[in-house]
Motif scaffolding. Structure first.
Motif, short mmCIF file in Angstrom:
data_model
loop_
_atom_site.label_atom_id
_atom_site.label_comp_id
_atom_site.label_asym_id
_atom_site.label_seq_id
_atom_site.Cartn_x
_atom_site.Cartn_y
_atom_site.Cartn_z
N TRP A 151 0.83 -1.21 0.00
CA TRP A 151 0.00 0.00 0.00
C TRP A 151 0.87 1.25 0.00
CZ3 TRP A 151 -3.79 -1.30 4.58
CH2 TRP A 151 -4.70 -2.29 4.18
N LEU A 152 1.97 1.23 0.75
CA LEU A 152 2.81 2.43 0.96
C LEU A 152 3.95 2.58 -0.03
CD1 LEU A 152 3.20 2.29 4.85
CD2 LEU A 152 1.81 3.91 3.53
N LYS A 153 4.09 1.67 -0.98
CA LYS A 153 5.30 1.60 -1.81
C LYS A 153 5.72 2.94 -2.41
CE LYS A 153 2.98 0.05 -5.94
NZ LYS A 153 1.88 -0.84 -5.89
N ASP A 154 4.77 3.74 -2.86
CA ASP A 154 5.12 5.03 -3.47
C ASP A 154 5.32 6.14 -2.46
OD1 ASP A 154 4.92 3.87 -6.00
OD2 ASP A 154 2.78 4.32 -6.14
N ASP A 155 4.93 5.90 -1.22
CA ASP A 155 4.98 6.95 -0.20
C ASP A 155 6.13 6.80 0.78
OD1 ASP A 155 2.45 8.34 -0.92
OD2 ASP A 155 1.61 6.37 -0.46
N ILE A 156 6.78 5.65 0.79
CA ILE A 156 7.81 5.39 1.80
C ILE A 156 9.18 5.95 1.40
CG2 ILE A 156 8.76 3.12 1.18
CD1 ILE A 156 7.29 4.01 4.58
N ALA B 274 9.59 -3.79 13.82
CA ALA B 274 9.43 -4.38 12.49
C ALA B 274 8.92 -3.37 11.47
CB ALA B 274 8.51 -5.59 12.54
N LEU B 275 7.97 -2.54 11.84
CA LEU B 275 7.42 -1.58 10.88
C LEU B 275 8.42 -0.48 10.55
CD1 LEU B 275 3.78 -1.33 12.28
CD2 LEU B 275 4.53 -2.52 10.21
N GLY B 276 9.05 0.08 11.57
CA GLY B 276 10.04 1.14 11.34
C GLY B 276 11.26 0.65 10.59
N PHE B 277 11.80 -0.50 10.98
CA PHE B 277 12.98 -1.03 10.29
C PHE B 277 12.65 -1.45 8.86
CE2 PHE B 277 14.52 -2.06 14.75
CZ PHE B 277 15.44 -1.02 14.78
N GLU B 278 11.45 -1.98 8.67
CA GLU B 278 11.01 -2.34 7.31
C GLU B 278 10.92 -1.09 6.44
OE1 GLU B 278 10.25 -5.12 4.52
OE2 GLU B 278 10.10 -5.81 6.59
N ALA B 279 10.38 0.00 7.01
CA ALA B 279 10.29 1.27 6.27
C ALA B 279 11.68 1.77 5.89
CB ALA B 279 9.56 2.31 7.10
N TYR B 280 12.62 1.68 6.81
CA TYR B 280 13.98 2.13 6.52
C TYR B 280 14.61 1.26 5.42
CZ TYR B 280 18.67 3.85 6.98
OH TYR B 280 19.88 4.42 6.69
N SER C 149 7.16 16.78 22.09
CA SER C 149 8.10 16.95 20.99
C SER C 149 7.48 17.76 19.86
CB SER C 149 8.53 15.58 20.46
OG SER C 149 9.21 14.88 21.46
N LYS C 150 8.34 18.23 18.99
CA LYS C 150 7.90 18.94 17.79
C LYS C 150 8.68 18.37 16.61
CE LYS C 150 5.10 21.79 19.79
NZ LYS C 150 3.78 21.28 19.94
N ALA C 151 7.99 17.80 15.69
CA ALA C 151 8.61 17.23 14.49
C ALA C 151 7.51 17.03 13.46
CB ALA C 151 9.29 15.91 14.81
N HIS C 152 7.90 16.76 12.21
CA HIS C 152 6.93 16.48 11.16
C HIS C 152 7.25 15.11 10.57
CE1 HIS C 152 5.57 16.18 6.98
NE2 HIS C 152 4.47 16.70 7.49
N PHE C 153 6.20 14.33 10.31
CA PHE C 153 6.39 13.00 9.75
C PHE C 153 5.46 12.81 8.55
CE2 PHE C 153 7.78 12.71 14.11
CZ PHE C 153 9.02 12.12 13.95
N ASP C 154 5.99 12.10 7.56
CA ASP C 154 5.21 11.78 6.36
C ASP C 154 4.39 10.52 6.54
OD1 ASP C 154 6.54 13.88 4.75
OD2 ASP C 154 8.31 12.61 5.04
#
Length: 188
Positions: free
Chosen positions: A42-47, A61-67, A113-118
């Motif tokens: 689902w996320l292939k174009d957005d990651i 697992a989700l974060g490391f997979e995204a990286y 915290s203050k940050a922005h995430f996609d």
């Protein structure tokens, strides 16, 4: 506390096949390979080049997979001290300065915290039932914008409506219902 561990694998990208150690802790349930494959399809174009937040990181697992699949940066938030230590070891083994592990309660992190995430992953232990609060804090404190994508996993059969957000993809597998969310278009 039970310090035994088992392993799961990264299933795609640069680190495909890399083993991730997972502590055998109560409430820790790594996202199964089949579900991760669906999510990242689902996320292939957005990651690619995304800044990723993995709240309630657990196994990571989700974060490391995204990286592994091309995310520019990953922030893993994990309350359990032993688990956070294991996540840091895994991040170090990937030799990345772009993976950070924060040993803190996820809701406290979102409050301070203050940050922005996609892309944001929200997969808390089911008994906590805090995904609504997490979504609200993400929005209220400027962590996301209209283009951000939020993955939410909850117990199958749980209520999902959250004001200001819409679900645009969802599926269920076993006890889990998983979905992709974004800010509601009604608010644009």
């Amino acid at each position: 506390m039970n310090n035994t561990e088992h392993e799961i694998r990264i299933i795609g990208g640069k680190y495909k096949g890399k083993l991730l150690k997972v502590l055998d802790e109560q409430g820790l349930r790594p996202t199964p390979n089949r579900v991760r494959e669906t999510i990242f399809s689902w996320l292939k174009d957005d990651i690619q080049e995304a800044n990723v937040l993995d709240l309630f990181a657990g196994s990571g697992a989700l974060g490391f997979e995204a990286y592994s699949r091309g995310a520019a940066s990953v922030t893993l938030i994990e309350l359990n001290k032993n688990n956070a230590k294991l996540l840091k070891e895994t991040a170090n083994s990937m030799d990345s300065k772009n993976i950070s592990v924060v040993n803190e309660d996820a809701l406290n992190y979102l409050s301070q915290s203050k940050a922005h995430f996609d892309v944001v992953f929200i997969d808390p232990p089911y008994k906590l039932d805090v995904y609504e609060k997490a979504l609200s804090l993400l929005n209220k404190n400027g962590f996301i914008d209209n283009d951000s994508i939020i993955y939410v996993e909850i117990r199958n059969g749980s209520s999902q409506a959250v004001p200001g957000f819409e679900i645009y993809r969802e599926q269920a597998a076993g006890l889990a219902k998983y979905s992709l969310w974004r800010k509601s278009k009604l608010l644009f």
